[in-house]
Each structure stands twice: as C-alpha cells, then as structure tokens.
Design a protein around this motif. Structure first.
Motif, PDB file in Angstrom:
ATOM      1  N   GLY A 296       0.818  -1.212   0.000  1.00 17.96           N
ATOM      2  CA  GLY A 296       0.000   0.000   0.000  1.00 17.96           C
ATOM      3  C   GLY A 296       0.849   1.258   0.000  1.00 17.96           C
TER       4      GLY A 296
ATOM      5  N   GLU B 244      -7.404   8.318  -4.609  1.00 18.66           N
ATOM      6  CA  GLU B 244      -7.323   7.114  -3.777  1.00 18.66           C
ATOM      7  C   GLU B 244      -6.424   6.118  -4.500  1.00 18.66           C
TER       8      GLU B 244
ATOM      9  N   PRO C  26     -13.095   1.622  -3.806  1.00 22.28           N
ATOM     10  CA  PRO C  26     -12.286   2.815  -3.533  1.00 22.28           C
ATOM     11  C   PRO C  26     -13.036   4.106  -3.853  1.00 22.28           C
TER      12      PRO C  26
ATOM     13  N   LYS D  44      -4.470   2.514  -4.986  1.00 23.13           N
ATOM     14  CA  LYS D  44      -4.689   1.108  -4.670  1.00 23.13           C
ATOM     15  C   LYS D  44      -3.526   0.261  -5.196  1.00 23.13           C
TER      16      LYS D  44
ATOM     17  N   ARG E 202     -11.153  -8.115  -7.358  1.00 22.04           N
ATOM     18  CA  ARG E 202      -9.713  -8.195  -7.586  1.00 22.04           C
ATOM     19  C   ARG E 202      -9.338  -9.644  -7.879  1.00 22.04           C
TER      20      ARG E 202
END
Length: 218
Positions: free
Chosen positions: A19, A72, A102, A74, A90
């Motif tokens: 992340g 945002e 998100p 990811k 995903r």
C-alpha cells in the motif's frame, strides 16, 4: 507546488508495504508534474479529525482554483475490475474476490473534507456569500480519481458507467488532472461574469492549504 510530502512510515507487513509503495508511486508522479506549478497544490497523506471527531485519511489531494481532486491509490499487482453497479473485484490467486469500493471510500473522505472546510468557511473564504455557489465550500467541486499501481491492470465494464475514465493507472493521473483543469478553464471562459462556476482566488487557495496542513495529524 508540493505542499506536503508523505509522512515517514514503517510497514509492519507485506500488505502495508504494498500500500505504501502505491502511495509513493502517485506522490512521485504528482511531484514530477506539479512541483513547479504555483496555482496547483499537492498534499500527500492528509489525516485529520473530522467534525464527528473520527479520523479521515486521504492518500493524495490536489487543490486548484476550481476545486479539489481526491486521489485514492490502490496497490494492484494483478487485475482489478468494477461492474455496472459499481461493485469491485480483484484477481487473487486466480480467483475473483470482492474488495471495498475505492470510489465509496473516497466519497466518505469527500464528505468529511467538505464538512470541515465548510465549518471554517468564514476564515478561509475572502468573501462568503451565503446561499450562493461562490460562498463557502458547499458547492466546491471535489473530483474523485482512483489510481491503480503501475504493475496492475484495469478491466472496465463493457458499457461505460460513472467510474469510467476516473479509474486509471498511476502514471495517467497527472495528465487526467491537467486535462480536467483545462476543461474547467474553457468552461469558465464561456460564462458571464455574474454566473461564473465555483472558484476561489489565490489567497483563498493559500489559506485553505495552510488550514489543511494545520489540522493534519500524522
């Protein structure tokens, strides 16, 4: 200009490490594109206590005279997709698994950000005109973009929906922002002086950035 870099962070597991890497990718691209722009300000890793006393964390903010972009980021090393209803999946170990949206995460951030700015509008806006679009932050455009890691792949739905064009690879984010600002400039030139879209003068932008940096809590 870059008003704030990412805070120092030590990951405790691989999930946090990935992340962080995704956030660093975006911070790099934003720095490369906007470091010399005086009228565009970038805040990386904003964390503040909202009006409800809970914390909101925003990966990246880009501020300009026409509003704010929430980005945002990811971490995706495989494939991510979203369907026509806005549900996200995903690819993980060759299986599609659900993941939090998100877009919805960013919308929650948008609400908290607008609320705290609006609560402080009298000190942040040079001239507050209650009930009109130019007053305060109630009508400020907040644009949401989702950035997927460079190593990931995006599968868009067959037919376009509200997310199409706003979920991008990390290296596409800066140019998307530039393109949207150009569209705002073009639209601004088409309106009469008494019916301009929402905007704020440079001094208000400066005060707003300073305020956000002041309320940041690492």
């Amino acid at each position: 200009m870059i008003s704030k870099e990412l805070d120092v962070f030590a990951a405790s597991n691989s999930w946090e490490k990935n992340g962080r890497k995704a956030e660093e990718q975006i911070a790099f691209y934003l720095r490369r594109r906007f470091h010399g722009e005086k009228d565009i300000c970038v805040i990386n890793g904003l964390r503040f206590r909202g009006m409800d006393q809970t914390f909101t964390q925003i990966d990246h903010l880009v501020l300009c005279k026409y509003g704010i972009f929430i980005i945002e980021s990811k971490s995706v090393t495989s494939v991510v997709k979203f369907d026509k209803d806005g549900q996200w999946l995903r690819l993980w170990n060759n299986h599609w698994t659900g993941m939090p949206s998100p877009i919805q995460q960013a919308k929650n951030q948008e609400f908290a950000l607008r609320e705290i700015l609006q609560a402080n509008r009298e000190t942040l806006r040079s001239k507050v005109i209650f009930g009109l679009k130019q007053g305060g932050f109630g009508y400020m455009p907040i644009n949401i973009l989702v950035a997927i890691s460079d190593a990931g792949r995006i599968m868009s739905p067959p037919s376009k929906n509200e997310h199409s064009g706003f979920v991008l690879k990390a290296d596409q984010i800066s140019e998307k922002i530039i393109s949207m600002i150009a569209d705002f400039n073009k639209a601004n030139s088409l309106f009469s002086s008494k019916d301009l879209p929402w905007s704020m003068p440079p001094e208000d932008l400066e005060k707003t950035v300073a305020f956000l940096l002041h309320i940041h809590e690492p």
